[in-house]
Design an enzyme around this catalytic site. Sequence first.
Site, short mmCIF file in Angstrom:
data_model
loop_
_atom_site.label_atom_id
_atom_site.label_comp_id
_atom_site.label_asym_id
_atom_site.label_seq_id
_atom_site.Cartn_x
_atom_site.Cartn_y
_atom_site.Cartn_z
N ASP A 8 -0.93 2.62 56.80
CA ASP A 8 -0.17 3.73 57.37
C ASP A 8 -0.95 5.02 57.11
O ASP A 8 -1.33 5.30 55.97
CB ASP A 8 1.21 3.84 56.72
CG ASP A 8 2.13 2.70 57.11
OD1 ASP A 8 1.86 2.04 58.13
OD2 ASP A 8 3.13 2.47 56.40
N ASP A 38 10.46 -1.88 65.11
CA ASP A 38 11.04 -1.53 63.81
C ASP A 38 12.50 -1.96 63.83
O ASP A 38 13.32 -1.35 64.53
CB ASP A 38 10.92 -0.02 63.56
CG ASP A 38 9.47 0.44 63.47
OD1 ASP A 38 8.61 -0.39 63.13
OD2 ASP A 38 9.21 1.63 63.74
#
Length: 258
Positions: free
Chosen positions: A11, A130
């Site tokens: 990330d 997600d």
Amino acid sequence: MLAKRIIPCLDVRDGQVVKGVQFRNHEIIGDIVPLAKRYAEEGADELVFYDITASSDGRVVDKSWVSRVAEVIDIPFCVAGGIKSLEDAAKILSFGADKISINSPALADPTLITRLADRFGVQCIVVGIDTWYDAETGKYHVNQYTGDESRTRVTQWETLDWVQEVQKRGAGEIVLNMMNQDGVRNGYDLEQLKKVREVCHVPLIASGGAGTMEHFLEAFRDADVDGALAASVFHKQIINISELKTYLATQGVEIRIC
């Protein structure tokens, strides 16, 4: 049988690798390029980079680090973050990425999936999902703009429906980011993965929850995923990729040994 894939996830925020828990409270892990190089040398099959605030900031991934990563690794890598057009995707692929992944922009405009697949081929179009389990309703819901805590929202899509929708539109691969499990290292959500596997006919990558080598084995053996993505256990050197692959091979998993 195709070999299963081990995929470290990086990330990225403000040019550095960060990691949170359940997509919140991110801490800085380190610089992008050295980490990418380390994982490639350890035997990762692929890398995934998420610029976690690109979509919520209304910008596309920064060229500088993508190009540098392409120079130092010799394994495929996928980049996600703010890709809202064919032009955005073309730029990132031209920087050296092998695949691009879309998530929030696909929810905002599902036709983007088809346009990207038609232009670049389904093999390099990944859709990230997600997904959050709502204990009250017992249902899995898709979330949007998860890189920014202040903008994260639950969409009208139930996860299984969205998985089927993105396949119809041309997704070549799906990464299922199980938000409840993210960063807590107590195992992948096998129940959810099994349900998604039943309706997912493209490569499926599990993401969120890996804490031990056994967790990877369970995802491959019990949920039949094609790849397992993880961050914390690799960033914090809890698990070495080469040792993980040796373990999986001894358990009968088809895996590429370096």
